[in-house]
Design a protein around this motif. Structure first.
Motif, short mmCIF file in Angstrom:
data_model
loop_
_atom_site.label_atom_id
_atom_site.label_comp_id
_atom_site.label_asym_id
_atom_site.label_seq_id
_atom_site.Cartn_x
_atom_site.Cartn_y
_atom_site.Cartn_z
N UNK A 264 77.69 -10.98 -5.83
CA UNK A 264 78.31 -11.42 -6.74
C UNK A 264 77.82 -13.11 -6.98
N UNK A 265 77.99 -13.68 -5.82
CA UNK A 265 78.00 -15.00 -6.01
C UNK A 265 76.75 -15.51 -5.04
N UNK A 266 76.23 -16.86 -5.51
CA UNK A 266 75.12 -17.56 -4.71
C UNK A 266 73.89 -16.53 -4.78
N UNK A 267 73.44 -16.21 -5.90
CA UNK A 267 72.27 -15.44 -5.95
C UNK A 267 71.06 -16.45 -5.75
N UNK A 268 70.15 -16.33 -4.90
CA UNK A 268 68.89 -16.97 -4.97
C UNK A 268 67.90 -16.42 -5.89
N UNK A 269 67.42 -16.94 -6.89
CA UNK A 269 66.44 -16.21 -7.85
C UNK A 269 65.31 -17.14 -7.74
N UNK A 270 64.25 -16.93 -7.22
CA UNK A 270 63.00 -17.55 -6.99
C UNK A 270 62.28 -17.13 -8.34
N UNK A 271 61.69 -18.28 -9.07
CA UNK A 271 61.19 -17.95 -10.40
C UNK A 271 59.80 -17.75 -10.51
N UNK A 272 59.63 -16.58 -9.63
CA UNK A 272 58.04 -16.15 -9.48
C UNK A 272 58.05 -14.63 -9.63
N UNK A 273 56.84 -14.21 -9.97
CA UNK A 273 56.49 -12.86 -10.32
C UNK A 273 56.36 -12.16 -8.79
N UNK A 274 57.07 -11.09 -8.26
CA UNK A 274 56.52 -10.82 -7.16
C UNK A 274 55.67 -9.38 -7.06
N UNK A 275 55.67 -8.87 -8.21
CA UNK A 275 54.81 -7.75 -8.29
C UNK A 275 53.71 -8.18 -9.31
N UNK A 276 52.35 -8.30 -8.75
CA UNK A 276 50.99 -8.86 -9.46
C UNK A 276 51.08 -7.86 -10.64
N UNK B 179 56.05 -2.05 0.14
CA UNK B 179 56.36 -3.51 0.63
C UNK B 179 57.10 -3.61 1.89
N UNK B 180 56.49 -4.52 2.91
CA UNK B 180 57.21 -4.52 4.38
C UNK B 180 58.48 -5.04 4.28
N UNK B 181 58.44 -6.33 3.30
CA UNK B 181 59.42 -7.34 3.07
C UNK B 181 60.28 -7.38 1.84
N UNK B 182 59.80 -6.63 0.78
CA UNK B 182 60.61 -6.45 -0.50
C UNK B 182 59.87 -7.59 -1.29
N UNK B 183 59.14 -8.25 -1.05
CA UNK B 183 58.76 -9.38 -1.65
C UNK B 183 57.03 -9.32 -2.01
#
Length: 171
Positions: free
Chosen positions: A58-70, A120-124
């Motif tokens: 719910x809180x403290x979402x870390x949202x990297x602004x990058x595409x993770x699936x090419x 993926x092994x790491x989800x990213x």
């Protein structure tokens, strides 16, 4: 005989909704003590799959602004990606993603959508594979196969529910 059925729910809507803006079609899993989410986003270059994580969902979402699936496929079909659905397979230690590949002619005509698969092994960092489902020319699903939204793994078998379109149907 006809009867009315009423459902009673104890759900309470979270007052600070939405917890994520400008994103849609989330796929969320809890992995150890962290919630992980893959979702659609469009920052002006077309639909892409992004990733976010939170300690409580719910809180403290870390949202990297990058595409993770090419974006892109070996057959040059894919212009955009969307509708991620992610499972974690503990026996193989792999994240598995089913997603919609959107083609060049997404607004109409045949072969607009295809169902893709990645691991993926790491989800990213993801490895994409050939298309697992696509429409058949001249058939009821000629517009494409998309939105692998419901996937169940039970007794060694994957079951998937998806949307199919014909040439006259637009989303």
């Amino acid at each position: 005989c006809s009867s009315n059925i009423f459902a009673v729910s104890t759900f309470i809507k979270y007052p600070q909704n939405p917890i994520l803006q400008n994103g849609q079609n989330p796929s969320i899993i809890k992995d150890n003590n962290q919630y992980k989410m893959w979702y659609d986003v469009n920052y002006g270059q077309g639909w892409r799959v992004n990733y976010a994580y939170s300690p409580d969902g719910i809180n403290n979402w870390v949202i990297p602004y990058q595409t993770i699936l090419p974006v892109g496929s070996t057959d040059n079909f894919e212009k955009e990606t969307s509708n991620p659905y992610v499972l974690y397979n503990p026996s193989s230690h792999l994240y598995q993603m089913w997603y919609t590949g959107i083609g060049q002619n997404w607004s109409g005509g045949p072969d607009r959508f295809r169902l893709g698969y990645a691991t993926s092994h790491d989800g990213i960092n993801w490895t994409k594979y050939d298309w697992i489902l696509k429409g058949t020319e001249g058939s009821w699903d000629s517009g494409g196969i998309a939105r692998g939204e419901y996937i169940i793994y039970k007794d060694g078998i994957y079951q998937i529910w998806y949307a199919a379109t014909d040439e006259g149907f637009n989303w």
